[in-house]
Design a protein around this motif. Structure first.
Motif, mmCIF file in Angstrom:
data_model
loop_
_atom_site.group_PDB
_atom_site.id
_atom_site.type_symbol
_atom_site.label_atom_id
_atom_site.label_comp_id
_atom_site.label_asym_id
_atom_site.label_seq_id
_atom_site.Cartn_x
_atom_site.Cartn_y
_atom_site.Cartn_z
ATOM 1 N N VAL A 1 10.705 5.206 0.430
ATOM 2 C CA VAL A 1 11.130 6.384 0.022
ATOM 3 C C VAL A 1 11.608 7.391 1.186
ATOM 4 N N ARG A 2 10.927 7.686 2.455
ATOM 5 C CA ARG A 2 11.342 8.601 3.193
ATOM 6 C C ARG A 2 11.900 7.841 4.353
ATOM 7 N N ASP A 3 11.522 6.746 4.682
ATOM 8 C CA ASP A 3 12.372 6.155 5.880
ATOM 9 C C ASP A 3 13.462 5.027 5.611
ATOM 10 N N GLY A 4 13.855 4.915 4.472
ATOM 11 C CA GLY A 4 14.936 4.068 4.196
ATOM 12 C C GLY A 4 14.606 2.498 4.141
ATOM 13 N N VAL A 5 13.329 2.162 4.356
ATOM 14 C CA VAL A 5 12.903 0.617 4.270
ATOM 15 C C VAL A 5 13.512 -0.071 2.904
ATOM 16 N N GLN A 6 14.341 -1.030 3.364
ATOM 17 C CA GLN A 6 14.950 -1.655 2.219
ATOM 18 C C GLN A 6 13.981 -2.539 1.262
ATOM 19 N N ASP B 1 0.856 -1.125 -0.041
ATOM 20 C CA ASP B 1 -0.075 -0.088 0.141
ATOM 21 C C ASP B 1 0.766 1.244 0.289
ATOM 22 N N LYS B 2 0.076 2.347 0.007
ATOM 23 C CA LYS B 2 1.105 3.849 0.100
ATOM 24 C C LYS B 2 1.849 3.874 1.186
ATOM 25 N N GLN B 3 1.379 3.344 2.365
ATOM 26 C CA GLN B 3 2.354 3.544 3.541
ATOM 27 C C GLN B 3 3.525 2.805 3.256
ATOM 28 N N GLN B 4 3.489 1.497 2.772
ATOM 29 C CA GLN B 4 4.735 0.911 2.472
ATOM 30 C C GLN B 4 5.771 1.511 1.367
ATOM 31 N N VAL B 5 5.053 2.035 0.388
ATOM 32 C CA VAL B 5 6.144 2.676 -0.605
ATOM 33 C C VAL B 5 6.646 3.868 0.076
ATOM 34 N N MET B 6 5.870 4.660 0.960
ATOM 35 C CA MET B 6 6.406 5.754 1.511
ATOM 36 C C MET B 6 7.472 5.595 2.603
ATOM 37 N N ALA B 7 7.276 4.293 2.810
ATOM 38 C CA ALA B 7 8.435 3.867 4.294
ATOM 39 C C ALA B 7 9.681 3.669 3.391
ATOM 40 N N GLU C 1 10.270 -12.319 -2.858
ATOM 41 C CA GLU C 1 9.344 -11.477 -2.337
ATOM 42 C C GLU C 1 8.964 -10.251 -3.215
ATOM 43 N N VAL C 2 7.876 -10.296 -3.885
ATOM 44 C CA VAL C 2 7.550 -9.348 -4.696
ATOM 45 C C VAL C 2 5.822 -8.959 -4.635
ATOM 46 N N MET C 3 5.757 -7.587 -4.482
ATOM 47 C CA MET C 3 4.447 -6.999 -4.408
ATOM 48 C C MET C 3 4.044 -6.159 -5.283
ATOM 49 N N VAL C 4 2.808 -5.876 -5.525
ATOM 50 C CA VAL C 4 2.044 -4.951 -6.411
ATOM 51 C C VAL C 4 1.518 -3.687 -5.651
ATOM 52 N N TYR C 5 2.032 -2.557 -5.938
ATOM 53 C CA TYR C 5 1.393 -1.448 -5.062
ATOM 54 C C TYR C 5 0.162 -1.226 -5.975
ATOM 55 N N ASP C 6 -1.057 -1.676 -5.026
ATOM 56 C CA ASP C 6 -2.381 -1.568 -5.961
ATOM 57 C C ASP C 6 -2.977 -0.116 -5.548
ATOM 58 N N GLY C 7 -2.670 0.757 -6.606
ATOM 59 C CA GLY C 7 -3.204 1.990 -6.375
ATOM 60 C C GLY C 7 -2.208 2.805 -7.229
ATOM 61 N N SER C 8 -1.080 2.291 -7.073
ATOM 62 C CA SER C 8 0.056 2.708 -8.126
ATOM 63 C C SER C 8 0.194 4.292 -8.224
ATOM 64 N N LEU C 9 0.361 4.805 -9.315
ATOM 65 C CA LEU C 9 0.516 6.375 -9.456
ATOM 66 C C LEU C 9 -0.626 6.979 -9.594
ATOM 67 N N GLU C 10 -1.593 6.585 -9.770
ATOM 68 C CA GLU C 10 -2.749 7.012 -9.552
ATOM 69 C C GLU C 10 -3.211 7.515 -8.234
ATOM 70 N N GLU C 11 -2.770 6.705 -7.141
ATOM 71 C CA GLU C 11 -3.051 6.975 -5.986
ATOM 72 C C GLU C 11 -1.801 8.270 -5.546
#
Length: 295
Positions: free
Chosen positions: A173-178, A165-171, A269-279
Motif C-alpha cells: 500500500v505505502r511502498d509500492g511493492v508489486q 502479514d500486516k507489514q507485507q500488506v503495508m509495503a 504465488e498466492v498468500m493469505v493475509y492471516d489477520g485480514s481486516l480484523e487486524e
C-alpha cells in the motif's frame, strides 16, 4: 511435491470419486464445518451437527479452536508450526495420508483446512466439491456419533510463503511493492437492516488498491458446489498474473477459498493475509477506502 498427491485426482474432488475410494486405509476424510452466528464468538465449530450426521468414517477438524492460535488477540489466526504438527497428528494425518476435507457450505471452510495443510507441507489434500449437502442430496450414506482418529506422526515442512502479514500488506500500500491485494469479503447486500453494524463496516471497507473477488461469487448459485474452473477464472480475471497475490477477508477464515481457486487457475504465488481486516481495521493508522463493487 509429495508423491502421495498424485493419488488424488485434483485439488477438488467429486462426491463420485470419494464414494469409490471411501474406506481405503490411507484416505482420511475431515469435516471442517463452521457456523457463523451474529453474536460473539461469531464463529462456532459445528461439532454437534457433525455428531448428528457426517460422511462415513469422517473425523471432525476444529478450525476455530484446535487449528487456531489460542494466544492471538484475533479470532482466527493459523496455529504455530508446533501446534499444527500436534493437532494434525492427533487427527490421524501421517506422511502418507491422503486427506479429503469437506464442510456444510460450498467449501470455504474446507479450503481453510486445505490451506493450513498445504502450508504445513502436506500436499496430499483435496477439497470435496459440494461437501455434505451434495453428498446427502445424492442419497449417499452418512453416520452419526464421533469417529475417534488413530493418531499418526505428522511430518511438517512449513511453507511460510503461503502467508502474508500486516507489514507485507503495508509495503504494497505505502511502498509500492508489486503485489495484487484481493478483497474476498462478500458484497454488501442492498438491505443491511439485519446485519450487525460491524459487519456493515467491514463489508463497506477495503484496503487501498485492492481488487474485489467476493468468495461467495466462486460458488454456483443455489448449490453447494463451486463454479466450473473456467467460470471461476472469469471471476478471478481482475487478479494480475505474473505478480504475487495477497488475499484477505474479514478474519482470514474465508480468504483461502479464493487463494485455492487462484492456485488452481495457475497463479504461482498466492498468500493469505492471516489477520485480514480484523487486524487492519484495528490499527487507526492503517489506510482504508470505501469499497465499491461494479454491478
Amino acid at each position: 511435491m509429495n508423491s502421495q498427491s498424485a493419488l488424488l485426482p485434483a485439488s477438488l474432488v467429486t462426491t463420485g470419486w470419494l464414494a469409490q475410494h471411501l474406506g481405503e486405509p490411507d484416505l482420511l476424510v475431515l469435516d471442517a464445518s463452521v457456523q457463523m452466528v451474529p453474536t460473539p464468538p461469531h464463529r462456532v465449530p459445528m461439532r454437534e451437527a457433525y455428531r448428528e450426521a457426517h460422511l462415513p468414517g469422517a473425523v471432525f477438524a476444529d478450525l476455530v479452536n484446535d487449528l487456531s492460535d489460542p494466544d492471538s488477540p484475533l479470532a482466527i489466526t493459523r496455529p504455530s508450526a508446533h501446534r499444527a504438527t500436534t493437532v494434525f497428528g492427533q487427527l490421524g494425518i501421517g506422511p502418507r495420508t491422503r486427506v479429503v476435507a469437506y464442510d456444510c457450505e460450498f467449501g470455504q471452510y474446507a479450503a481453510r483446512l486445505w490451506w493450513l495443510l498445504k502450508s504445513a507441507g502436506h500436499d496430499a489434500v483435496a477439497v470435496l466439491d459440494g461437501g455434505l449437502r451434495k453428498w446427502t442430496g445424492e442419497g449417499r450414506a452418512v453416520e452419526s456419533g464421533e469417529v475417534e482418529p488413530v493418531p499418526a506422526a505428522f511430518a511438517a515442512s512449513p511453507r511460510p510463503g503461503m502467508w502474508a502479514d500486516k507489514q507485507q500488506v503495508m509495503a504494497v500500500v505505502r511502498d509500492g511493492v508489486q503485489a495484487t491485494l484481493v478483497n474476498a469479503v462478500p458484497e454488501l447486500p442492498a438491505d443491511t437492516s439485519l446485519l450487525p453494524e460491524e459487519a456493515v463496516r467491514v463489508m463497506s471497507t477495503t484496503i487501498p488498491g485492492s481488487v474485489n473477488v467476493p468468495y461467495p461469487s466462486l460458488a454456483q448459485p443455489g448449490t453447494s458446489m463451486l463454479r466450473a474452473s473456467e467460470d471461476r477464472a472469469q471471476f478471478l480475471a481482475s487478479v494480475t498474473r505474473g505478480r504475487p497475490a495477497i488475499v484477505y477477508c474479514n478474519s482470514g477464515l474465508n480468504a483461502p477459498l479464493v487463494g485455492f481457486s487462484l492456485l488452481a487457475a495457475g497463479h504461482d504465488e498466492v498468500m493469505v493475509y492471516d489477520g485480514s481486516l480484523e487486524e487492519w481495521l484495528g490499527d487507526p493508522h492503517a489506510p482504508v477506502e470505501r469499497r465499491t463493487i461494479p454491478g
